[in-house]
Design a protein around this motif. Structure first.
Motif, PDB file in Angstrom:
ATOM      1  N   GLN A  29       0.823  -1.220   0.000  1.00  0.00           N
ATOM      2  CA  GLN A  29       0.000   0.000   0.000  1.00  0.00           C
ATOM      3  C   GLN A  29       0.856   1.268   0.000  1.00  0.00           C
ATOM      4  O   GLN A  29       0.597   2.209  -0.742  1.00  0.00           O
ATOM      5  N   GLY A  30       1.932   1.248   0.820  1.00  0.00           N
ATOM      6  CA  GLY A  30       2.796   2.423   0.916  1.00  0.00           C
ATOM      7  C   GLY A  30       3.468   2.724  -0.421  1.00  0.00           C
ATOM      8  O   GLY A  30       3.538   3.879  -0.852  1.00  0.00           O
ATOM      9  N   SER A  31       3.946   1.692  -1.087  1.00  0.00           N
ATOM     10  CA  SER A  31       4.605   1.877  -2.369  1.00  0.00           C
ATOM     11  C   SER A  31       3.615   2.388  -3.412  1.00  0.00           C
ATOM     12  O   SER A  31       3.962   3.181  -4.286  1.00  0.00           O
ATOM     13  N   TYR A  32       2.375   1.903  -3.295  1.00  0.00           N
ATOM     14  CA  TYR A  32       1.331   2.328  -4.233  1.00  0.00           C
ATOM     15  C   TYR A  32       1.080   3.829  -4.082  1.00  0.00           C
ATOM     16  O   TYR A  32       0.961   4.564  -5.069  1.00  0.00           O
ATOM     17  N   VAL A  33       1.029   4.276  -2.829  1.00  0.00           N
ATOM     18  CA  VAL A  33       0.842   5.709  -2.573  1.00  0.00           C
ATOM     19  C   VAL A  33       2.044   6.484  -3.113  1.00  0.00           C
ATOM     20  O   VAL A  33       1.901   7.510  -3.782  1.00  0.00           O
ATOM     21  N   ASN A  34       3.263   5.956  -2.868  1.00  0.00           N
ATOM     22  CA  ASN A  34       4.464   6.613  -3.381  1.00  0.00           C
ATOM     23  C   ASN A  34       4.448   6.713  -4.897  1.00  0.00           C
ATOM     24  O   ASN A  34       4.873   7.713  -5.469  1.00  0.00           O
ATOM     25  N   LEU A  35       3.961   5.643  -5.529  1.00  0.00           N
ATOM     26  CA  LEU A  35       3.893   5.643  -6.994  1.00  0.00           C
ATOM     27  C   LEU A  35       3.027   6.795  -7.480  1.00  0.00           C
ATOM     28  O   LEU A  35       3.423   7.565  -8.367  1.00  0.00           O
ATOM     29  N   TRP A  36       1.830   6.924  -6.865  1.00  0.00           N
ATOM     30  CA  TRP A  36       0.930   7.981  -7.332  1.00  0.00           C
ATOM     31  C   TRP A  36       1.457   9.360  -6.968  1.00  0.00           C
ATOM     32  O   TRP A  36       1.267  10.310  -7.713  1.00  0.00           O
ATOM     33  N   ASP A  37       2.155   9.462  -5.853  1.00  0.00           N
ATOM     34  CA  ASP A  37       2.848  10.721  -5.535  1.00  0.00           C
ATOM     35  C   ASP A  37       3.807  11.078  -6.667  1.00  0.00           C
ATOM     36  O   ASP A  37       3.858  12.216  -7.131  1.00  0.00           O
ATOM     37  N   GLN A  38       4.573  10.079  -7.054  1.00  0.00           N
ATOM     38  CA  GLN A  38       5.593  10.285  -8.090  1.00  0.00           C
ATOM     39  C   GLN A  38       4.930  10.665  -9.416  1.00  0.00           C
ATOM     40  O   GLN A  38       5.386  11.580 -10.106  1.00  0.00           O
ATOM     41  N   LEU A  39       3.845   9.971  -9.755  1.00  0.00           N
ATOM     42  CA  LEU A  39       3.160  10.270 -11.022  1.00  0.00           C
ATOM     43  C   LEU A  39       2.578  11.678 -11.005  1.00  0.00           C
ATOM     44  O   LEU A  39       2.656  12.410 -11.996  1.00  0.00           O
ATOM     45  N   VAL A  40       2.002  12.051  -9.866  1.00  0.00           N
ATOM     46  CA  VAL A  40       1.432  13.399  -9.753  1.00  0.00           C
ATOM     47  C   VAL A  40       2.548  14.440  -9.873  1.00  0.00           C
ATOM     48  O   VAL A  40       2.395  15.466 -10.538  1.00  0.00           O
ATOM     49  N   ARG A  41       3.694  14.126  -9.270  1.00  0.00           N
ATOM     50  CA  ARG A  41       4.831  15.049  -9.345  1.00  0.00           C
ATOM     51  C   ARG A  41       5.279  15.202 -10.805  1.00  0.00           C
ATOM     52  O   ARG A  41       5.511  16.314 -11.288  1.00  0.00           O
ATOM     53  N   LEU A  42       5.362  14.076 -11.492  1.00  0.00           N
ATOM     54  CA  LEU A  42       5.785  14.118 -12.898  1.00  0.00           C
ATOM     55  C   LEU A  42       4.758  14.866 -13.749  1.00  0.00           C
ATOM     56  O   LEU A  42       5.102  15.645 -14.635  1.00  0.00           O
ATOM     57  N   ARG A  43       3.488  14.626 -13.455  1.00  0.00           N
ATOM     58  CA  ARG A  43       2.433  15.336 -14.190  1.00  0.00           C
ATOM     59  C   ARG A  43       2.566  16.844 -13.960  1.00  0.00           C
ATOM     60  O   ARG A  43       2.468  17.631 -14.909  1.00  0.00           O
ATOM     61  N   ASP A  44       2.798  17.219 -12.719  1.00  0.00           N
ATOM     62  CA  ASP A  44       2.918  18.645 -12.412  1.00  0.00           C
ATOM     63  C   ASP A  44       4.149  19.270 -13.065  1.00  0.00           C
ATOM     64  O   ASP A  44       4.229  20.476 -13.235  1.00  0.00           O
ATOM     65  N   GLU A  45       5.118  18.411 -13.406  1.00  0.00           N
ATOM     66  CA  GLU A  45       6.296  18.915 -14.132  1.00  0.00           C
ATOM     67  C   GLU A  45       6.019  19.020 -15.630  1.00  0.00           C
ATOM     68  O   GLU A  45       6.893  19.389 -16.404  1.00  0.00           O
ATOM     69  N   GLY A  46       4.805  18.621 -16.028  1.00  0.00           N
ATOM     70  CA  GLY A  46       4.429  18.765 -17.443  1.00  0.00           C
ATOM     71  C   GLY A  46       4.584  17.511 -18.271  1.00  0.00           C
ATOM     72  O   GLY A  46       4.510  17.559 -19.506  1.00  0.00           O
ATOM     73  N   LYS A  47       4.784  16.367 -17.620  1.00  0.00           N
ATOM     74  CA  LYS A  47       4.879  15.117 -18.385  1.00  0.00           C
ATOM     75  C   LYS A  47       3.474  14.639 -18.745  1.00  0.00           C
ATOM     76  O   LYS A  47       2.514  14.903 -18.007  1.00  0.00           O
ATOM     77  N   ALA A  48       3.387  13.920 -19.835  1.00  0.00           N
ATOM     78  CA  ALA A  48       2.139  13.235 -20.186  1.00  0.00           C
ATOM     79  C   ALA A  48       2.320  11.772 -19.808  1.00  0.00           C
ATOM     80  O   ALA A  48       3.308  11.153 -20.192  1.00  0.00           O
TER      81      ALA A  48
END
Lengths: 272, 230
Positions: free
Chosen positions: A224-243
């Motif tokens: 569960q913790g890694s899953y949350v980290n994954l979505w944190d990371q994806l949101v961070r990448l999205r906010d950096e302008g990645k698709a």
């Protein structure tokens, strides 16, 4: 619901309410410290996680919704047959910079095939894909070398972009830390657990700093913790302008996506 | 150049960590040599060369099969097909040379009155041909078992065919046998020249074919269009 479960639900609520990743992490850490030091039932101390998350949002606000940028990936009219079986019929997806798209559907409905077509690893029978910028791809399984160390994977991927060994290693370890994994050490890839190996897989795909990131069920074996980290990371990448395009079986409350492509045969086609 | 060297290095690192495989790679030529050692010396040398060829081909086959899932993502990470197949081939050639050195020394210390330079050239031909040969089989046959069986068939054919027959010249490792005859039996230089040219031509042909297979497998698909960032 024990304290850990309460904290997880609380973190998920904060994510869902678009609280900035770092702020959410800080608030959850504070709540955890309070519970650890003061003890007590979190339901009595803070109340229901949903209500407390709502109160936090009212207090610190949320991040502004990302403003989608230019189109980074445009797939149209994708058809694919394996023998007599049509896997994809007129599938289409448009993802802009600063967006996360989820490709969902039942087993065998062509999610991975669609992603591999977008990555240029499989040819469709019809249709075109236009990609703006650099492409990164994380396969569902495989894609790592059993007898190499994580650091050596980073060096190998980095060399493809002309990145020197030291910086490639550092970039890999930093990206791994975002997923809650310390990639230093001398454990061969074949000795990593399934979830950690998938983190290596994911780290490799983000290492080349792609503008379009294609992830095929990247969370297999994650806790569960890694899953949350994954979505944190994806949101961070999205906010950096990645698709970002993520293939997934199901969307749950943690998955904050902007576009959904449902490939279930009865309702094929994209919807936003 | 850095990409080529990195792939070669990682190939070597991977193989060096497979200690069991390395042991078997050394054992195979040794067994071939030992079985024939009490009979005619030429046969033991030829068996040794065939053992080296088979060992390096097998390593190449397994290395290529193991990298099948990794290579498409390395392609996306900026590698061109030539970096991947040439880098791997360089790594395998280096491994083959490392395996050959102890066996070359073995022949030097064990057998007198040989043209040792010829033995060295024959071993070079074995290694040069075996790496792209194993890689080609690994690239064409996705399953290791099928590839291993095909290798076995080729090596058995090589062993059983009369070296003087025209069919034998079509087998990949004919060159080493011809050069070994020059080195052991002190025949005329025609054997050396024919063997060397055969080894060179086969290596080139196999390398070009590997290049073709990799270029097709890792090609940019026509449906995918890249446009610059806007």
């Amino acid at each position: 619901m024990n304290a850990d479960e309460w904290l997880r639900t609380f973190a998920a609520e904060l994510h869902q309410r678009r609280v900035a990743v770092d702020a959410a992490r800080h608030v959850v850490a504070e709540a955890a410290t309070h519970l650890r030091e003061g003890g007590g039932d979190p339901w009595l101390v803070f109340g229901p996680p949903q209500s407390y998350a709502a109160a936090i949002v009212e207090s610190i606000g949320t991040t502004p919704g990302p403003r989608p940028g230019p189109v980074r990936l445009h797939a149209r009219g994708i058809n694919k047959r394996y023998g007599r079986r049509t896997v994809l019929r007129d599938a289409a997806l448009t993802v802009r910079a600063g967006q996360i798209a989820a490709v969902v559907g039942a087993n065998g409905c062509g999610k991975s095939t669609f992603l591999r077509i977008c990555a240029g690893l499989v040819s469709p029978d019809a249709g075109e894909v236009t990609v703006s910028g650099r492409l990164g791809y994380c396969p569902q399984q495989g894609g790592t070398a059993d007898f190499l160390l994580p650091d050596e994977h980073f060096v190998l991927v980095g060399a493809g972009q002309g990145v020197a060994r030291g910086p490639a290693r550092r970039a890999g370890r930093t990206a791994a830390r975002h997923l809650g994994w310390d990639a230093e050490g001398d454990l061969l890839a074949r000795h990593l657990s399934g979830g950690t190996r998938q983190k290596l897989n994911l780290t490799m795909s983000t290492l080349a700093e792609p503008d379009v990131l294609l992830l095929d069920e990247p969370y297999q074996g994650f806790d569960q913790g890694s899953y949350v980290n994954l979505w944190d990371q994806l949101v961070r990448l999205r906010d950096e302008g990645k698709a970002i395009v993520v293939v997934t079986h199901l969307l749950n409350q943690l998955d904050r996506v902007d576009v959904v492509l449902d490939l279930t045969p009865a309702q094929q086609g994209g919807r936003s | 150049m850095n990409r080529l060297v990195t792939v070669a290095e990682m190939t070597l690192r991977e193989l060096a960590r497979r200690r069991g495989v390395l042991l078997l790679l050394l054992l195979m030529p040794l067994v071939f040599w030992l079985i024939r050692r009490d009979s005619y010396v030429g046969q033991s040398i030829r068996a040794l060369l065939l053992g080296i060829s088979w060992a390096v081909s097998t390593a190449a086959l397994f290395a290529t099969s193991a990298a099948r899932e990794l290579e498409p993502r390395l392609r996306l990470a900026g590698y061109r097909p030539r970096h991947l197949y040439l880098g791997r081939m360089l790594g395998l050639w280096a491994l083959g040379l490392a395996i050959s050195v102890p066996f070359f020394l073995l022949t030097v210390f064990d057998t007198a009155n040989l043209r040792y330079a010829g033995i060295a050239v024959a071993m070079l031909c074995c290694v040069a041909v075996a790496a792209p040969f194993g890689m080609l089989i690994g690239a064409l046959l996705p399953r290791e078992l099928e590839g291993t069986l095909l290798l076995l068939t080729v090596v058995a054919m090589q062993m059983l065919l009369d070296p003087g027959s025209s069919g034998a010249k079509l087998t990949p490792f004919w060159s080493s046998r011809e050069i070994a005859t020059w080195a052991v039996d002190h025949t005329d230089d025609g054997y050396l020249t024919r063997g060397f040219v055969h080894g060179l031509v086969v290596t080139l042909l196999l390398t070009v074919t590997v290049a073709g297979v990799f270029a097709v497998r890792l090609r940019r698909r026509r449906h995918l269009h890249h446009v610059p960032l806007t």
